[in-house]
Write a protein that holds these residues in place. Structure first.
Motif, short mmCIF file in Angstrom:
data_model
loop_
_atom_site.label_atom_id
_atom_site.label_comp_id
_atom_site.label_asym_id
_atom_site.label_seq_id
_atom_site.Cartn_x
_atom_site.Cartn_y
_atom_site.Cartn_z
N GLY A 83 11.34 6.92 88.45
CA GLY A 83 10.88 7.93 87.30
C GLY A 83 12.33 8.34 86.63
N MET A 84 12.25 8.53 85.36
CA MET A 84 13.56 8.75 84.59
C MET A 84 13.54 10.18 84.27
N ARG A 85 12.38 11.21 84.11
CA ARG A 85 12.41 12.20 83.46
C ARG A 85 12.27 13.49 84.37
N PRO A 86 13.03 14.35 84.72
CA PRO A 86 12.79 15.42 85.58
C PRO A 86 11.46 16.11 85.15
N SER A 87 10.83 16.98 85.96
CA SER A 87 9.85 17.70 85.84
C SER A 87 10.19 18.82 84.62
N GLU A 88 9.16 19.21 84.06
CA GLU A 88 9.39 20.13 82.73
C GLU A 88 10.17 21.40 83.21
N GLU A 89 9.61 22.02 84.34
CA GLU A 89 10.28 22.98 84.79
C GLU A 89 11.93 22.73 85.13
N ASP A 90 12.09 21.70 85.71
CA ASP A 90 13.64 21.19 85.85
C ASP A 90 14.30 21.15 84.67
N GLU A 91 13.76 20.60 83.72
CA GLU A 91 14.55 20.61 82.64
C GLU A 91 14.59 21.93 81.84
N VAL A 92 13.62 22.54 81.81
CA VAL A 92 13.86 23.91 81.42
C VAL A 92 15.11 24.55 82.27
N ARG A 93 15.00 24.68 83.36
CA ARG A 93 16.02 25.36 84.29
C ARG A 93 17.39 24.95 83.77
N GLY A 94 17.33 23.55 83.64
CA GLY A 94 18.69 23.03 83.23
C GLY A 94 19.04 22.02 84.50
N LEU A 95 19.69 20.83 84.03
CA LEU A 95 19.82 19.74 84.84
C LEU A 95 21.13 19.92 85.89
N ASP A 96 21.90 20.86 85.51
CA ASP A 96 23.19 21.38 86.62
C ASP A 96 22.46 21.78 87.73
N LEU A 118 11.95 5.58 74.36
CA LEU A 118 11.14 5.90 75.56
C LEU A 118 11.15 7.30 76.54
N LEU A 119 12.10 7.72 76.51
CA LEU A 119 12.25 9.10 77.19
C LEU A 119 11.72 10.19 76.33
N GLY A 120 11.53 10.10 75.18
CA GLY A 120 10.87 11.33 74.42
C GLY A 120 11.87 12.15 74.15
N LYS A 121 11.49 13.32 73.46
CA LYS A 121 12.22 14.23 72.76
C LYS A 121 12.41 15.45 74.00
N ARG A 122 13.65 16.09 73.93
CA ARG A 122 13.90 17.28 74.70
C ARG A 122 12.66 18.37 74.60
N LYS A 123 12.44 19.02 75.69
CA LYS A 123 11.45 20.00 75.45
C LYS A 123 12.05 20.97 74.50
N GLY A 124 11.15 21.34 73.60
CA GLY A 124 11.61 22.41 72.36
C GLY A 124 12.38 21.55 71.38
N TYR A 125 12.57 20.26 71.43
CA TYR A 125 13.18 19.68 70.17
C TYR A 125 12.58 19.79 68.97
N GLY A 126 13.26 20.36 67.95
CA GLY A 126 12.84 20.69 66.54
C GLY A 126 12.23 21.89 66.57
N ARG A 127 11.95 22.77 67.36
CA ARG A 127 11.39 24.12 67.47
C ARG A 127 12.60 25.26 67.83
N GLU A 128 13.45 24.87 68.73
CA GLU A 128 14.42 25.91 68.94
C GLU A 128 15.80 25.04 68.85
N PRO A 129 16.69 25.87 68.42
CA PRO A 129 18.04 25.32 68.18
C PRO A 129 18.88 24.85 69.40
N PHE A 130 19.16 23.58 69.39
CA PHE A 130 20.08 23.15 70.42
C PHE A 130 21.72 23.01 69.96
N ILE A 131 22.16 24.09 70.25
CA ILE A 131 23.37 24.36 69.48
C ILE A 131 24.47 23.94 70.65
N PRO A 132 25.44 23.13 70.38
CA PRO A 132 26.58 22.90 71.03
C PRO A 132 27.30 23.97 71.81
N HIS A 133 27.48 24.07 73.28
CA HIS A 133 27.76 25.39 74.01
C HIS A 133 29.22 25.60 74.00
#
Lengths: 400, 112
Positions: free
Chosen positions: A376-389, A180-195
């Motif tokens: 609303g469940m999903r933050p704005s695209e800008e907020d998601e890119v800046r990070g939820l912290d 329902l929430l959909g993929k994270r922005k950039g999913y499948g294009r950029e690596p989401f590497i554990p930090h």
């Protein structure tokens, strides 16, 4: 009341409580550093939210007097009648409060488990409201069905420590949320590497440690059954950590630390419903299969294209389902499974699996849609890119 | 005056530093850098998913020397950083118009 049992279960409750901050570390290390705090917060805040809800009404809905096999009544709302003695306690060797707080810790970690599916892309407000409603409308009925005198337990479904209640339910909810929430922005294009994988390994270790309370404590007494559950838990986990890295080695040429940690969690999940019903040797077999199976399970999201960020479906959903069915196959202590000539048990387990997945998935969809519509469940695209912290909590995890 | 930039493997830093010091080089600037050449990056695997990491960590050593010392320094640096495998790095030599020592105001070769 038995003071020895009381002491044991209180310690077990503390062990299970420790699993939630362990989960926070496990999940927190797996996300990118801009989302470490929001991910840790998902788990940690369940200690606050779920505990209070549990005391107010959740415990009563789960363990109050049965209403049609579906839900508990309001007898214990606001912990009315839940006292220091055994009066009204589902376990007559334990003070009612002990039983209640032990169960509370399960209610805390279950919604926290789901958060791995939607990590890095859910508003904190949406998460809190969703989790609160989910706890009351999904977890509490599931808990009642299996342990509180509801239809699933009456049917004879075996779930020693929460394969259906905790793991399948969170796995099914995770799948619904990820879809329902959909993929994270950039999913499948950029690596989401554990930090921070060391954090993840530490978290996995704490989960393993706390799980002894989860499973051995589910014997509800300091007895031989608790010892059996303790040993089966350890053996299945050890075996699954081994089999996962072997599968990985064969598949990709390297054994990874994340694989070892993931395999251990897969083993813990798979043995949970079976812990008190199988022998240690059967537990090793269950663990060996679970490691390979869940390693395959995490590949599912690549095939089907959903973004279950931290693999809740592949590990908890699939591991819990396998464990429930394996219980119907290997059960030999206090119940008889397929290998003891009782094929009916496997059928009962199968019915419980289908009912759990169906109920939890559909209810999660309904709750998600409602909360999404209202706040609303999903933050704005800008907020998601800046990070939820920063955008959700005005903090950053690291000042480097 | 010339600037010699040596970009090479991180574990070769000490070898190159010793080699240049033995030739009388009295100062250098070292930076941790990331990049890739023909070697490309490397692959990392997380839960079965492969990620291509393009940028490989390297070190960059910068020294500025008099024109007549360039050939010797490049030769020694090349030898010190050599492993023979892909990814050994590169050395760049470029002209430097002026050098000024901030403390004394000296300029040119005096300031090196």
């Amino acid at each position: 009341m038995n003071p020895v049992d009381n002491a044991f279960i209180l310690i077990c409750a503390a062990l299970v409580m420790f699993m939630t901050p362990g989960l926070a570390l496990f999940y927190g290390g797996l996300v990118r550093n801009k989302n470490v705090l929001s991910t840790v917060m998902h788990s940690f805040m369940m200690l606050g939210l779920a505990s209070v809800l549990w005391a107010v009404v959740g415990y009563s809905l789960s363990f109050g007097s049965d209403i049609g096999g579906l839900i508990g009544g309001m007898d214990f709302a606001f912990l009315k009648g839940v006292g220091m003695g055994v009066e009204g306690s589902p376990a007559d060797n334990l003070p009612h409060l002990t039983f209640m707080i032990f169960q509370c810790m399960f209610a805390v970690i279950t919604p926290a488990l789901i958060s791995g599916a939607f990590a890095e892309r859910m508003k904190f407000s949406g998460f809190m409201v969703f989790s609160a409603i989910w706890l009351l409308l999904v977890y509490a009925p599931m808990c009642h069905w299996v342990w509180g005198g509801g239809w699933m337990g009456e049917m004879g479904a075996l779930d020693f420590a929460g394969g259906a209640v905790v793991h399948m339910s969170s796995g099914a909810a995770a799948l619904a949320c990820a879809l329902l929430l959909g993929k994270r922005k950039g999913y499948g294009r950029e690596p989401f590497i554990p930090h921070n994988l060391p954090m993840t390994i530490l978290g996995a270790g704490i989960l393993w440690f706390g799980w002894f309370g989860f499973n051995a404590g589910s014997a509800l007494a300091a007895d031989g059954l608790a010892a059996n559950a303790f040993v089966t838990t350890h053996m299945a986990t050890a075996a699954a950590a081994l089999s996962w890295i072997v599968a990985e080695w064969v598949h990709g040429g390297k054994a990874t630390t994340l694989g070892a940690a993931s395999g251990a969690v897969a083993g813990l999940v798979a043995i949970t419903p079976a812990a008190g019903f199988v022998t240690p040797m059967a537990a090793i077999v269950i663990g060996l299969i679970a490691g390979v199976l869940c390693f395959g399970g995490i590949m599912l999201k690549n095939r089907f294209g959903y973004d279950d960020a931290l693999d809740v479906v592949g590990i908890h959903g699939l591991g819990g389902t396998f464990g429930a069915l394996a219980t119907g196959v290997f059960a030999s202590i206090g119940a008889e499974g397929l290998f003891m000539g009782n094929a009916h048990q496997l059928w009962v387990q199968f019915v419980s699996v289908v009912a759990t997945w169906g109920y939890c998935f559909i209810m999660t969809v309904v709750i998600f849609k409602a909360v999404d519509f209202i706040i609303g469940m999903r933050p704005s695209e800008e907020d998601e890119v800046r990070g939820l912290d920063v955008t959700q909590h005005s903090e950053t995890g690291y000042q480097l | 005056m010339k600037k010699i930039e040596i970009i090479t493997r991180t574990f070769k830093l000490d070898d190159v530093k010793v080699a240049l010091s033995e030739l009388g080089v009295t100062g250098m600037t070292v930076t941790e850098v990331k990049g890739f050449g023909r070697q490309g990056g490397h692959k990392e695997v997380y839960r079965g998913a492969e990620y291509q990491v393009d940028f490989v960590p390297k070190i960059k050593i910068e020294v500025v020397v008099e024109d007549e010392r360039v050939a010797e320094l490049v030769r020694e640096a090349k030898e010190a950083a050599f492993t023979g495998n892909v990814g050994d790095g590169k050395i760049f030599v470029s002209p430097v118009d002026e050098v000024i020592r901030i403390r004394t105001g000296e300029t040119g070769d005096e300031a090196i």
